[in-house]
Motif scaffolding. Structure first.
Motif, PDB file in Angstrom:
ATOM      1  N   ASP A 132      12.198  -2.893 -16.592  1.00 26.07           N
ATOM      2  CA  ASP A 132      12.333  -2.664 -15.158  1.00 26.07           C
ATOM      3  C   ASP A 132      12.817  -3.918 -14.425  1.00 26.07           C
ATOM      4  O   ASP A 132      12.157  -4.440 -13.528  1.00 26.07           O
ATOM      5  N   THR A 133      13.967  -4.415 -14.831  1.00 22.30           N
ATOM      6  CA  THR A 133      14.572  -5.559 -14.140  1.00 22.30           C
ATOM      7  C   THR A 133      15.449  -5.070 -12.989  1.00 22.30           C
ATOM      8  O   THR A 133      15.871  -3.914 -12.966  1.00 22.30           O
ATOM      9  N   PHE A 134      15.674  -5.940 -12.026  1.00 21.94           N
ATOM     10  CA  PHE A 134      16.749  -5.689 -11.053  1.00 21.94           C
ATOM     11  C   PHE A 134      17.445  -7.008 -10.767  1.00 21.94           C
ATOM     12  O   PHE A 134      16.861  -8.082 -10.901  1.00 21.94           O
ATOM     13  N   GLU A 135      18.732  -6.911 -10.388  1.00 17.04           N
ATOM     14  CA  GLU A 135      19.589  -8.089 -10.324  1.00 17.04           C
ATOM     15  C   GLU A 135      19.811  -8.559  -8.886  1.00 17.04           C
ATOM     16  O   GLU A 135      19.469  -7.878  -7.922  1.00 17.04           O
ATOM     17  N   PHE A 136      20.440  -9.727  -8.781  1.00 22.43           N
ATOM     18  CA  PHE A 136      20.626 -10.390  -7.485  1.00 22.43           C
ATOM     19  C   PHE A 136      21.406  -9.519  -6.490  1.00 22.43           C
ATOM     20  O   PHE A 136      21.130  -9.556  -5.295  1.00 22.43           O
ATOM     21  N   ASN A 137      22.387  -8.790  -6.989  1.00 23.45           N
ATOM     22  CA  ASN A 137      23.311  -8.104  -6.087  1.00 23.45           C
ATOM     23  C   ASN A 137      22.825  -6.723  -5.653  1.00 23.45           C
ATOM     24  O   ASN A 137      23.526  -6.016  -4.937  1.00 23.45           O
ATOM     25  N   GLU A 138      21.615  -6.325  -6.078  1.00 28.29           N
ATOM     26  CA  GLU A 138      21.175  -4.962  -5.801  1.00 28.29           C
ATOM     27  C   GLU A 138      20.527  -4.807  -4.425  1.00 28.29           C
ATOM     28  O   GLU A 138      20.678  -3.781  -3.764  1.00 28.29           O
ATOM     29  N   PHE A 139      19.791  -5.820  -3.963  1.00 26.29           N
ATOM     30  CA  PHE A 139      19.038  -5.687  -2.711  1.00 26.29           C
ATOM     31  C   PHE A 139      19.287  -6.930  -1.864  1.00 26.29           C
ATOM     32  O   PHE A 139      18.939  -8.043  -2.255  1.00 26.29           O
ATOM     33  N   THR A 140      19.887  -6.726  -0.698  1.00 24.38           N
ATOM     34  CA  THR A 140      20.332  -7.859   0.109  1.00 24.38           C
ATOM     35  C   THR A 140      19.670  -7.884   1.486  1.00 24.38           C
ATOM     36  O   THR A 140      20.209  -8.422   2.441  1.00 24.38           O
ATOM     37  N   SER A 141      18.507  -7.262   1.603  1.00 25.48           N
ATOM     38  CA  SER A 141      17.711  -7.362   2.829  1.00 25.48           C
ATOM     39  C   SER A 141      16.247  -7.464   2.432  1.00 25.48           C
ATOM     40  O   SER A 141      15.846  -7.020   1.342  1.00 25.48           O
ATOM     41  N   ARG A 142      15.424  -8.043   3.291  1.00 25.94           N
ATOM     42  CA  ARG A 142      13.993  -8.160   2.985  1.00 25.94           C
ATOM     43  C   ARG A 142      13.358  -6.779   2.807  1.00 25.94           C
ATOM     44  O   ARG A 142      12.542  -6.575   1.891  1.00 25.94           O
ATOM     45  N   TYR A 143      13.721  -5.848   3.664  1.00 27.65           N
ATOM     46  CA  TYR A 143      13.121  -4.518   3.615  1.00 27.65           C
ATOM     47  C   TYR A 143      13.397  -3.838   2.273  1.00 27.65           C
ATOM     48  O   TYR A 143      12.484  -3.378   1.593  1.00 27.65           O
ATOM     49  N   SER A 144      14.686  -3.764   1.878  1.00 35.84           N
ATOM     50  CA  SER A 144      15.034  -3.089   0.627  1.00 35.84           C
ATOM     51  C   SER A 144      14.469  -3.824  -0.581  1.00 35.84           C
ATOM     52  O   SER A 144      14.042  -3.196  -1.558  1.00 35.84           O
ATOM     53  N   LEU A 145      14.425  -5.156  -0.493  1.00 35.47           N
ATOM     54  CA  LEU A 145      13.908  -5.938  -1.615  1.00 35.47           C
ATOM     55  C   LEU A 145      12.417  -5.688  -1.803  1.00 35.47           C
ATOM     56  O   LEU A 145      11.948  -5.461  -2.932  1.00 35.47           O
ATOM     57  N   LYS A 146      11.646  -5.691  -0.708  1.00 35.68           N
ATOM     58  CA  LYS A 146      10.190  -5.484  -0.842  1.00 35.68           C
ATOM     59  C   LYS A 146       9.879  -4.051  -1.283  1.00 35.68           C
ATOM     60  O   LYS A 146       8.925  -3.826  -2.050  1.00 35.68           O
ATOM     61  N   ASN A 147      10.650  -3.085  -0.813  1.00 33.43           N
ATOM     62  CA  ASN A 147      10.450  -1.709  -1.287  1.00 33.43           C
ATOM     63  C   ASN A 147      10.679  -1.603  -2.789  1.00 33.43           C
ATOM     64  O   ASN A 147       9.977  -0.875  -3.493  1.00 33.43           O
ATOM     65  N   ARG A 148      11.724  -2.344  -3.269  1.00 36.23           N
ATOM     66  CA  ARG A 148      11.993  -2.299  -4.722  1.00 36.23           C
ATOM     67  C   ARG A 148      10.879  -2.988  -5.501  1.00 36.23           C
ATOM     68  O   ARG A 148      10.504  -2.537  -6.597  1.00 36.23           O
ATOM     69  N   ILE A 149      10.319  -4.052  -4.951  1.00 36.94           N
ATOM     70  CA  ILE A 149       9.207  -4.727  -5.625  1.00 36.94           C
ATOM     71  C   ILE A 149       8.021  -3.792  -5.762  1.00 36.94           C
ATOM     72  O   ILE A 149       7.336  -3.761  -6.791  1.00 36.94           O
ATOM     73  N   ASP A 150       7.763  -2.995  -4.726  1.00 34.71           N
ATOM     74  CA  ASP A 150       6.656  -2.031  -4.784  1.00 34.71           C
ATOM     75  C   ASP A 150       6.821  -1.060  -5.951  1.00 34.71           C
ATOM     76  O   ASP A 150       5.828  -0.570  -6.515  1.00 34.71           O
ATOM     77  N   ARG A 151       8.061  -0.782  -6.332  1.00 27.73           N
ATOM     78  CA  ARG A 151       8.312   0.224  -7.380  1.00 27.73           C
ATOM     79  C   ARG A 151       8.326  -0.365  -8.784  1.00 27.73           C
ATOM     80  O   ARG A 151       8.610   0.352  -9.748  1.00 27.73           O
ATOM     81  N   ILE A 152       8.076  -1.677  -8.919  1.00 31.61           N
ATOM     82  CA  ILE A 152       8.006  -2.250 -10.272  1.00 31.61           C
ATOM     83  C   ILE A 152       6.763  -1.696 -10.961  1.00 31.61           C
ATOM     84  O   ILE A 152       5.637  -1.875 -10.479  1.00 31.61           O
ATOM     85  N   PRO A 153       6.904  -1.009 -12.096  1.00 26.70           N
ATOM     86  CA  PRO A 153       5.744  -0.379 -12.743  1.00 26.70           C
ATOM     87  C   PRO A 153       4.951  -1.362 -13.611  1.00 26.70           C
ATOM     88  O   PRO A 153       5.477  -2.371 -14.077  1.00 26.70           O
ATOM     89  N   TYR A 154       3.682  -1.052 -13.786  1.00 24.29           N
ATOM     90  CA  TYR A 154       2.830  -1.809 -14.715  1.00 24.29           C
ATOM     91  C   TYR A 154       3.091  -1.294 -16.120  1.00 24.29           C
ATOM     92  O   TYR A 154       3.241  -0.094 -16.328  1.00 24.29           O
ATOM     93  N   ASP A 155       3.103  -2.206 -17.116  1.00 26.19           N
ATOM     94  CA  ASP A 155       3.493  -1.777 -18.466  1.00 26.19           C
ATOM     95  C   ASP A 155       2.387  -1.971 -19.484  1.00 26.19           C
ATOM     96  O   ASP A 155       2.071  -1.069 -20.238  1.00 26.19           O
ATOM     97  N   SER A 156       1.795  -3.174 -19.533  1.00 24.02           N
ATOM     98  CA  SER A 156       0.821  -3.561 -20.556  1.00 24.02           C
ATOM     99  C   SER A 156       1.539  -3.818 -21.883  1.00 24.02           C
ATOM    100  O   SER A 156       2.676  -3.386 -22.088  1.00 24.02           O
TER     101      SER A 156
END
Length: 564
Positions: A132-156
């Protein structure tokens, strides 16, 4: 007994968290309120599930996960960078702690000006594998970036830190990174990696590419040496006791990262100041000194791509040391630091130019002379050089030819004049060379159908030559191969400068004593044979063998001249 409860919700994600922790209770009405970057508010349905006590317990748990500090007092301004967050999602990190790590990531976002041409962020999550990586060019605003961080799943899973570091180097920066901006990596982990050697090696590769690594260790299970080995320097290692305590280092980590992205305060010289307040890359500041001070060093410094200021901090030096006119004998005084330096006029030295270091001066020192003469001795004279002192001190002169001339035999001579200035003991010399040579001999032309071999050393004094004939020819009648053609000081060849010709003949008989005086063709191999023959003849030539005896180092076949 159940009661109806109302809760104002600022983030839709909290509803999911209440559901995940079974906290929604009967009669609880959840509302959504508008926040600066949220959507339009609307009313949520009433959920009925558990008791009010269960709700209160879960409420504070979820609030601690979903509402961390959102505002950072640190701001990197217009600085640019590509930043990768590497998050540990291994089995040793619980899911609530992983959420706290993501929330820490989100609060870090607030400290930077996010944009396609400003600060960009990417993420690499790892456990056994990178996921579940995402790259530099995918999210270019604080709002979209923080929303994407929320969707990072837990793996173990395992703790293969090296795979995340390798991904950051070979994918994030290589394919999505920008040139000319700071490359930052922030690693957050709670334990030891599965392969420390690989982790340290990938860290080294990442640092060698120009990336700056910060390592954040959480809890007591972290390998401190591994954190130090990953980080670009020890100051970039951060330790916290729990994931909840990550917020305690947020300001310090953001500030340190900003200092890496920008160059920070360039420093102010004592007794001076700088002009310019933008410390981001590519920007510059100029230095100015107060009155009566002079700038020493560069007047302008630029924030470079590696986030360091070009050059070094200049100094403001007191510049009035020359007011007392300390320099002597007409010297120029120059302020240097808080002292002075004297630029002396020619002939003076010393700190204050107080010492006479002028040696005697010379006028009309004769040049080298070369003369030729058919006589062994020749009289040569010259005009003596003139010595003097620019400051009027006495000068004494001596020479190895005090009469300024002499009778010279063929050879080389050096004439020396020495001048002494008793006032300071300094001397000046006038030296020139005299070369006396016999009259030069004209070069001999090789005979028709033949060759001529001569000495290639001491040619200015003596020439001795012998002739050879091509096979199928013979010397003109009356001539002999044993004849030697010699030229000395007179400049004339004896017995003659006209060599005999080699005439074609049908006779097959050749005298055994003359066979070595014939050659088949004028080629290097046959020239070498003639050179060998010449040396043999010269060593046995009565009256001429001194050319070999006195110059044995030169009497060699390679120094023989052959022309045909």
């Amino acid at each position: 007994m159940y009661e109806s409860t109302s809760l104002l919700v600022y983030d839709w994600s909290i509803v999911k968290k209440f559901q995940e922790f079974n906290c929604i209770l009967k009669g609880t009405l959840l509302y959504s309120a508008t926040v600066p970057d949220s959507r339009t508010s609307e009313t949520l349905q009433v959920f009925q599930k558990h008791s009010i006590m269960r709700f209160i317990h879960c409420f504070f748990t979820v609030i601690s996960l979903c509402f961390p500090y959102q505002v950072s007092s640190v701001d990197c301004g217009s600085a640019t960078a590509d930043i990768v967050f590497i998050l540990d999602s291994s089995g040793s990190v619980s899911e609530p702690d992983f959420i706290r790590a993501k929330n820490f990531f989100k609060t870090m976002v607030n400290g930077f000006n996010i944009g396609s041409d400003k600060v960009r962020m990417g993420s690499v999550t790892f456990s056994t594998v990178v996921h579940d990586t995402f790259e530099f060019n995918e999210f270019t605003s604080r709002y979209s970036l923080k929303n994407r961080i929320d969707r990072i799943p837990y793996d173990s899973g395992g703790t293969n830190t090296h795979l995340a570091l390798k991904y950051a180097l070979e994918t994030s920066f290589r394919y999505y990174g920008r040139s000319g901006v700071a490359k930052i990596v922030i690693v957050i982990t709670d334990g030891k990696s599965n392969d420390k050697t690989k982790t340290l090696e990938e860290s080294r590769r990442l640092r060698s590419s120009g990336a700056i690594i910060f390592s954040v260790g959480v809890g007591d299970g972290v390998d401190r040496d591994e954190l130090l080995g990953m980080a670009s320097k020890s100051a970039y290692v951060f330790d916290v006791s729990t994931f909840s305590a990550l917020q305690n280092i947020r300001e310090r980590l953001t500030k340190t990262t900003c200092e890496v992205i920008s160059c920070g305060d360039p420093g102010t010289p004592q007794n001076g100041y700088f002009v310019g307040r933008d410390f981001s890359k590519g920007k510059s500041v100029s230095y100015v000194c107060n009155q009566d001070y002079r700038l020493q060093g560069t007047s302008t410094r630029i924030c470079q791509g590696d986030t360091t200021w070009s050059g070094s901090l200049p100094h403001c030096i007191f510049a009035n040391a020359c007011r007392s006119s300390p320099c002597k004998n007409g010297a120029t005084c120059i302020n240097v630091d808080s002292r002075y330096r004297c630029e002396c006029n020619p002939g003076y030295s010393g700190f204050d130019c107080e010492t006479d270091i002028q040696p005697p001066l010379v006028k009309q020192c004769p040049g080298n002379k070369r003369m030729t003469s058919s006589e062994r001795f020749v009289n040569i004279t010259w005009k003596a050089p003139e010595f003097y002192d620019r400051f009027g001190h006495n000068v004494l002169t001596s020479s190895n030819y005090p009469r300024h001339g002499s009778s010279f035999f063929w050879g080389d001579y050096t004439v020396r004049y020495n001048a002494l200035k008793p006032f300071n003991g300094l001397r000046t010399n006038c030296t020139f060379n005299i070369a006396v040579r016999p009259r030069p001999c004209p070069d001999l032309k090789p005979p028709k159908n033949g060759a001529v071999a001569c000495n290639g050393w001491m040619k200015e004094f003596t020439r001795l030559c012998i002739v050879f004939c091509r096979k199928g020819t013979r010397l003109s009648d009356g001539y002999d191969f044993r004849t030697k053609y010699v030229c000395g000081g007179s400049g004339n060849w004896l017995p003659t400068e006209n060599l005999p010709i080699c005439k074609a003949t049908r006779a097959r008989h050749v005298d055994i004593d003359e066979i070595q005086n014939y050659f088949p063709r004028c080629q290097p191999v046959f020239k070498d044979e003639m050179k060998e023959r010449y040396i043999a003849v010269l060593r046995n030539a009565i009256g001429f063998r001194s050319l070999c005896d006195d110059y044995s180092d030169h009497c060699k076949p390679e120094n023989v001249d052959v022309d045909c």
